[in-house]
Design a protein around this motif. Sequence first.
Motif, PDB file in Angstrom:
ATOM      1  N   ARG A   1       0.057  36.160  -7.773  1.00 52.33           N
ATOM      2  CA  ARG A   1      -0.718  35.651  -6.713  1.00 52.33           C
ATOM      3  C   ARG A   1      -0.620  36.479  -5.464  1.00 52.33           C
ATOM      4  NH1 ARG A   1      -3.600  30.363  -8.150  1.00 52.33           N
ATOM      5  NH2 ARG A   1      -4.751  30.979  -6.893  1.00 52.33           N
TER       6      ARG A   1
ATOM      7  N   HIS B   1      -4.336  33.723  -0.267  1.00 55.50           N
ATOM      8  CA  HIS B   1      -5.497  33.947  -0.534  1.00 55.50           C
ATOM      9  C   HIS B   1      -5.901  32.299   0.238  1.00 55.50           C
ATOM     10  CE1 HIS B   1      -9.125  31.697  -2.671  1.00 55.50           C
ATOM     11  NE2 HIS B   1      -8.175  30.966  -3.733  1.00 55.50           N
TER      12      HIS B   1
ATOM     13  N   SER C   1     -13.513  29.639  -7.260  1.00 56.45           N
ATOM     14  CA  SER C   1     -11.768  29.584  -7.477  1.00 56.45           C
ATOM     15  C   SER C   1     -11.884  28.379  -7.556  1.00 56.45           C
ATOM     16  CB  SER C   1     -10.952  29.936  -7.607  1.00 56.45           C
ATOM     17  OG  SER C   1     -10.659  29.748  -5.912  1.00 56.45           O
TER      18      SER C   1
ATOM     19  N   GLU D   1      -8.706  25.157  -7.710  1.00 51.87           N
ATOM     20  CA  GLU D   1      -6.879  25.051  -7.468  1.00 51.87           C
ATOM     21  C   GLU D   1      -6.983  23.966  -8.220  1.00 51.87           C
ATOM     22  OE1 GLU D   1      -5.545  28.247  -7.630  1.00 51.87           O
ATOM     23  OE2 GLU D   1      -7.257  29.310  -6.127  1.00 51.87           O
TER      24      GLU D   1
ATOM     25  N   TYR E   1      -0.936  23.487  -7.275  1.00 49.94           N
ATOM     26  CA  TYR E   1      -1.101  24.362  -6.542  1.00 49.94           C
ATOM     27  C   TYR E   1      -0.928  24.073  -5.105  1.00 49.94           C
ATOM     28  CZ  TYR E   1      -2.971  29.038  -4.623  1.00 49.94           C
ATOM     29  OH  TYR E   1      -3.151  30.020  -3.758  1.00 49.94           O
ATOM     30  N   ILE E   2      -1.719  23.034  -4.618  1.00 51.93           N
ATOM     31  CA  ILE E   2      -2.789  23.213  -3.592  1.00 51.93           C
ATOM     32  C   ILE E   2      -1.299  22.629  -2.475  1.00 51.93           C
ATOM     33  CG2 ILE E   2      -3.396  21.578  -1.899  1.00 51.93           C
ATOM     34  CD1 ILE E   2      -6.203  21.584  -4.649  1.00 51.93           C
TER      35      ILE E   2
ATOM     36  N   THR F   1       1.417  25.081  -1.086  1.00 52.45           N
ATOM     37  CA  THR F   1       0.310  25.984   0.313  1.00 52.45           C
ATOM     38  C   THR F   1      -0.003  25.373   1.396  1.00 52.45           C
ATOM     39  OG1 THR F   1      -2.043  24.607  -0.398  1.00 52.45           O
ATOM     40  CG2 THR F   1      -1.826  26.326  -1.369  1.00 52.45           C
TER      41      THR F   1
END
Length: 176
Positions: A39, A42, A83, A85, A89-90, A93
Amino acid sequence: MIRFLTLLLSLASLGWSLPAAAAVTMSFHSFNGSVLLGRYPHTFVVLQGTLDSTGQAVNENYGFTAKSVSTRILSGPVEHDISIEPPKYITSTNRHFSVKLTDAQYNQVVAEMKAWRDAPGKYYSLDSRNCIHFVGRMAQIVGLKVDYPQNMLRKPKKWLNHITGLNPQLGAKPIG
C-alpha cells in the motif's frame, strides 16, 4: 402566575425532548504506506452522520487513485478511479482533522467526487492530479486554505499536517 410557570415548564420540556441537530462530518485521513506491505501513501476523506434535510444516514469515504498501479504512473497520466476503503482499513489510518458539513456542502462534495470519478480518459497524474489534489479540493469546498508544495505531493501525511498548519481555526495538531 401558576399558569404562566406551568406554560413555561411545558415549553422548556418540549425543547429538551427535541432531537439533536443532524450533521455530516468530513474527516481527513492519511495512510503512511509501505512498498513492503503493498500500500502506497494515500489520503482520503470519510463522511459520516445524518443529512439535516432528509435524515438520511451517511457513511462514505472517497480517495482518488490510479485504476492500476504500474511503472506507467511515473511517466504521465494514467486511468483513474475513486477508491472506497473498508472500515478495518480506515481504523488503521491517521485522522488529521474533521469538519461539519452543511447539506449543501455534502452535496457539493459528492458532486465533485463524481466529476473526478467520471472524467473521461487518463486523469490521474502522480505530480499534478493525485489523491492529495483530490482531498485538497474537498477541503476547499468547506472553505479551508489549501496549497500544494512540490516537496509534499507524494507525502500525504506531511501534506495534511501542512494543511492543519494553514488552518489554525481547526484546532488540530500535526500528527507525528
